[in-house]
Enzyme design. Structure first.
Site, mmCIF file in Angstrom:
data_model
loop_
_atom_site.group_PDB
_atom_site.id
_atom_site.type_symbol
_atom_site.label_atom_id
_atom_site.label_comp_id
_atom_site.label_asym_id
_atom_site.label_seq_id
_atom_site.Cartn_x
_atom_site.Cartn_y
_atom_site.Cartn_z
ATOM 1 N N LYS A 136 0.846 -1.198 0.000
ATOM 2 C CA LYS A 136 0.000 0.000 0.000
ATOM 3 C C LYS A 136 0.886 1.256 0.000
ATOM 4 O O LYS A 136 0.708 2.156 -0.824
ATOM 5 C CB LYS A 136 -0.905 -0.008 1.244
ATOM 6 C CG LYS A 136 -1.867 1.162 1.301
ATOM 7 C CD LYS A 136 -2.686 1.155 2.565
ATOM 8 C CE LYS A 136 -1.899 1.752 3.697
ATOM 9 N NZ LYS A 136 -2.662 1.897 4.934
ATOM 10 N N ASP A 154 -6.534 1.235 0.912
ATOM 11 C CA ASP A 154 -6.568 1.425 2.365
ATOM 12 C C ASP A 154 -7.969 1.055 2.874
ATOM 13 O O ASP A 154 -8.807 0.550 2.112
ATOM 14 C CB ASP A 154 -6.158 2.857 2.746
ATOM 15 C CG ASP A 154 -7.255 3.871 2.453
ATOM 16 O OD1 ASP A 154 -8.239 3.520 1.762
ATOM 17 O OD2 ASP A 154 -7.146 5.019 2.922
#
Ligand code: SF4
Length: 265
Positions: A136, A154
């Site tokens: 991420k 997220d």
């Protein structure tokens, strides 16, 4: 806002239908959030890597309060590698988990020095080998510091694409691939910002502002939150809350001052 549909969008949808609806969602988000951007202040890849590490379990606003001093004190990978642990802990303490985060920053500085000449690399395969940087974070860095399109999965991104039934995958990497396949690659970075903006300001985890949402007609989860415009308008958040109401066809006067002043999570 009253939404009348024969069946909810997403019900018995073909792949093509889902792709078309996803693209429409993307276009509406572009109009809804013209201000979408990476909310972590930074001026280079190293600063963004550091800010992203600090953002774990912490609001971007809090990170942005801490980073000006931190970036001035540690302007290079070498500065992080050679930092005094206690001093760094004190500087980043407000972001929480400061011992672990300090550990990651010291190791990140050292790894960059040892393996990349002190520079943050611009490839996913290299970034994910660095301390404190997962997939991420790597995608955030690629998209915002290197202009390499990346999807940032997220918690907001996951919640929204599930509410929109764009994918049933639950593993972040699989979500990234499934959603990525619905949009042109060049749009991935900005799409991620816009989805996260929408999640922070409109489509909240607990009470989404369905009755004041520009995506109501495209969303199979319309009705998860209040559909009454007056109730929904109170749930909008941030300085553009009244603009968001207008975009959804809701009277901006229904948005209270507290909503505009509310901290965006
Ligand atoms: S209609 Fe409700 S659930 Fe759907 S995106 Fe908007 S706020 Fe979220």
């Amino acid at each position: 806002m009253t939404v009348v549909t024969d069946s909810p969008p997403g019900a018995s949808e073909t792949d093509l239908g889902r792709t078309r609806r996803a693209r429409k969602i993307g276009r509406v988000l572009t109009e809804t959030h013209p201000d979408a951007h990476c909310e972590l202040d930074h001026s280079n890849a190293l600063e963004l890597a550091v800010a992203t590490i600090l953002s774990a379990q912490c609001t971007d606003k809090k990170v942005n309060e801490v980073t000006p001093k931190l970036f001035a004190r540690y302007p290079s990978a070498a500065a992080y590698a050679g930092a005094d642990r206690a001093e760094m802990e004190e500087l980043i303490r407000p972001t929480g988990f400061y011992r672990n985060k300090t550990d990651s920053l010291l190791k990140l500085g050292q790894a960059l020095l040892d393996r990349y000449d002190g520079q943050v690399p611009g490839r996913l395969v290299d970034l994910v080998t660095l301390p404190g940087i997962g997939r991420k974070t790597a995608n955030v860095i690629l998209g915002n510091a290197f202009d390499v399109p990346g999807i940032t999965v997220d918690t907001h991104f996951q919640r929204l694409v599930h509410r929109w039934r764009l994918t049933t995958e639950t593993d972040p990497v699989k979500i990234e691939h499934a959603v990525g396949a619905l949009y042109p690659k060049r749009d991935w970075t900005m799409l991620s910002h816009r989805i996260i903006f929408h999640g922070r300001r409109v489509c909240h985890a607990r009470k989404p502002a369905c009755g004041a949402c520009t995506l109501a007609k495209l969303c199979p989860s319309y009705g998860t939150g209040p559909t009454d415009p007056a109730a929904a308008a109170k749930l909008l958040k941030g300085p553009r809350a009244r603009d968001l109401a207008v975009a959804a066809g809701v009277d901006p006067e229904l948005v209270p001052a507290q909503a505009i002043a509310a901290e965006v999570p």
